[in-house]
Design a protein around this motif. Structure first.
Motif, PDB file in Angstrom:
ATOM      1  N   UNK A 153       0.790  -1.240   0.000  1.00  0.00           N
ATOM      2  CA  UNK A 153       0.000   0.000   0.000  1.00  0.00           C
ATOM      3  C   UNK A 153       0.813   1.277   0.000  1.00  0.00           C
ATOM      4  N   UNK A 154       2.143   1.176   0.046  1.00  0.00           N
ATOM      5  CA  UNK A 154       2.974   2.375   0.084  1.00  0.00           C
ATOM      6  C   UNK A 154       3.229   2.820   1.513  1.00  0.00           C
ATOM      7  N   UNK A 155       3.973   3.921   1.682  1.00  0.00           N
ATOM      8  CA  UNK A 155       4.426   4.342   3.015  1.00  0.00           C
ATOM      9  C   UNK A 155       3.334   5.051   3.830  1.00  0.00           C
ATOM     10  N   UNK A 156       2.175   4.376   3.987  1.00  0.00           N
ATOM     11  CA  UNK A 156       1.045   4.932   4.732  1.00  0.00           C
ATOM     12  C   UNK A 156       1.352   5.138   6.220  1.00  0.00           C
ATOM     13  N   UNK A 157       2.433   4.556   6.689  1.00  0.00           N
ATOM     14  CA  UNK A 157       2.770   4.639   8.116  1.00  0.00           C
ATOM     15  C   UNK A 157       3.586   5.885   8.462  1.00  0.00           C
ATOM     16  N   UNK A 158       3.984   6.670   7.451  1.00  0.00           N
ATOM     17  CA  UNK A 158       4.835   7.839   7.701  1.00  0.00           C
ATOM     18  C   UNK A 158       3.984   9.108   7.644  1.00  0.00           C
ATOM     19  N   UNK A 189      11.577   5.954   3.377  1.00  0.00           N
ATOM     20  CA  UNK A 189      10.513   5.014   3.016  1.00  0.00           C
ATOM     21  C   UNK A 189      10.118   5.155   1.553  1.00  0.00           C
ATOM     22  N   UNK A 190      10.837   5.979   0.786  1.00  0.00           N
ATOM     23  CA  UNK A 190      10.477   6.179  -0.616  1.00  0.00           C
ATOM     24  C   UNK A 190       9.444   7.287  -0.754  1.00  0.00           C
ATOM     25  N   UNK A 220       5.285   8.508  -1.662  1.00  0.00           N
ATOM     26  CA  UNK A 220       3.895   8.046  -1.642  1.00  0.00           C
ATOM     27  C   UNK A 220       3.259   8.248  -3.013  1.00  0.00           C
ATOM     28  N   UNK A 221       1.945   7.971  -3.115  1.00  0.00           N
ATOM     29  CA  UNK A 221       1.261   8.058  -4.418  1.00  0.00           C
ATOM     30  C   UNK A 221       1.229   9.479  -4.962  1.00  0.00           C
ATOM     31  N   UNK A 222       1.436  10.481  -4.107  1.00  0.00           N
ATOM     32  CA  UNK A 222       1.474  11.878  -4.560  1.00  0.00           C
ATOM     33  C   UNK A 222       2.891  12.330  -4.908  1.00  0.00           C
ATOM     34  N   UNK A 223       3.860  11.408  -4.833  1.00  0.00           N
ATOM     35  CA  UNK A 223       5.237  11.749  -5.152  1.00  0.00           C
ATOM     36  C   UNK A 223       5.971  12.435  -4.007  1.00  0.00           C
ATOM     37  N   UNK A 224       5.351  12.456  -2.823  1.00  0.00           N
ATOM     38  CA  UNK A 224       5.977  13.096  -1.665  1.00  0.00           C
ATOM     39  C   UNK A 224       6.961  12.130  -1.008  1.00  0.00           C
ATOM     40  N   UNK A 225       8.182  12.633  -0.734  1.00  0.00           N
ATOM     41  CA  UNK A 225       9.181  11.800  -0.052  1.00  0.00           C
ATOM     42  C   UNK A 225       8.747  11.528   1.368  1.00  0.00           C
ATOM     43  N   UNK A 226       8.897  10.283   1.792  1.00  0.00           N
ATOM     44  CA  UNK A 226       8.499   9.892   3.142  1.00  0.00           C
ATOM     45  C   UNK A 226       9.722   9.397   3.892  1.00  0.00           C
ATOM     46  N   UNK A 227      10.086  10.143   4.949  1.00  0.00           N
ATOM     47  CA  UNK A 227      11.231   9.781   5.788  1.00  0.00           C
ATOM     48  C   UNK A 227      10.816   9.888   7.237  1.00  0.00           C
ATOM     49  N   UNK A 228      11.453   9.077   8.097  1.00  0.00           N
ATOM     50  CA  UNK A 228      11.098   9.109   9.516  1.00  0.00           C
ATOM     51  C   UNK A 228      12.319   8.841  10.384  1.00  0.00           C
ATOM     52  N   UNK A 229      12.306   9.448  11.573  1.00  0.00           N
ATOM     53  CA  UNK A 229      13.313   9.113  12.572  1.00  0.00           C
ATOM     54  C   UNK A 229      12.678   8.823  13.934  1.00  0.00           C
TER      55      UNK A 229
END
Length: 160
Positions: free
Chosen positions: A56-61, A94-95, A97-106
C-alpha cells in the motif's frame, strides 16, 4: 494513569539507533525488538507490517518525520497490545507516496494490538503526541529513557 510515553519507558519498549544505512524494512524490525523481547509480538511480526507497506505504500509515515508501523486487524503474532518507540539519529527513507511526496522518519511508534479498546486508547494518545511539535522535536533528540521522560514533563500533551 501514566501517559503512553511513560508506559513505554516503564515497559522498556524503547530503543535508540544511529540509523546510518538502515533500510525502512530493517528499521521496522528494529523498532519492534523491545516488543519481541517481552513476548508482546512474535519475532516475525514485523514481516506483516513490511508486506502491507510494500503493498500500500508508506502509509505509516506522517508529518514531522514520524512513522507509526502497524498492520491490519487480526494480524497474527500480536499477543499483547503495545507500542514500541524508537529514535533514529538518521532519517530512514521510506520512498515516495502516491502523490510523489518523499516519506522519511526518525521517530517510530510501532503498534501491536490484541485488545481493541486499549489499542484505540493508544492511538488517541499518539495522535495528541503527533500534534505536539515541541514534544516531537524533544523526542527526536532523546538518547536515553530519561530524555523521553524529561520531554513528556517539559512538553505535556493537552488533556481532553
Amino acid at each position: 494513569m501514566a501517559n503512553i510515553l511513560e508506559r513505554i519507558v516503564e515497559r522498556k519498549h524503547f530503543s535508540f539507533i544511529d540509523g546510518d544505512g538502515v533500510s525502512w524494512q530493517e528499521a521496522i524490525k528494529l523498532s519492534l525488538l523491545p516488543l519481541v523481547a517481552d513476548g508482546s509480538v512474535s519475532p516475525d511480526f514485523h514481516a506483516q507490517i513490511v508486506s502491507c507497506i510494500e503493498k500500500y505504500g508508506p502509509y505509516v509515515v506522517f508529518e514531522h518525520n514520524v512513522a507509526m508501523p502497524h498492520t491490519q486487524e487480526n494480524a497474527t503474532g500480536a499477543y499483547k497490545t503495545g507500542v514500541g518507540f524508537m529514535v533514529s539519529k538518521q532519517l530512514i527513507d521510506f520512498g515516495v507516496d502516491e502523490d510523489g511526496e518523499e516519506k522519511k522518519a526518525n521517530l517510530f511508534f510501532s503498534l501491536s494490538s490484541a485488545n481493541p479498546s486499549e489499542h484505540i486508547d493508544n492511538i488517541e494518545q499518539l495522535s495528541a503526541i503527533f500534534m505536539n511539535e515541541p514534544l516531537l522535536d524533544a523526542l527526536a533528540a532523546a538518547k536515553t529513557p530519561e530524555d523521553i521522560l524529561a520531554a513528556v514533563k517539559q512538553f505535556p500533551c493537552e488533556e481532553e
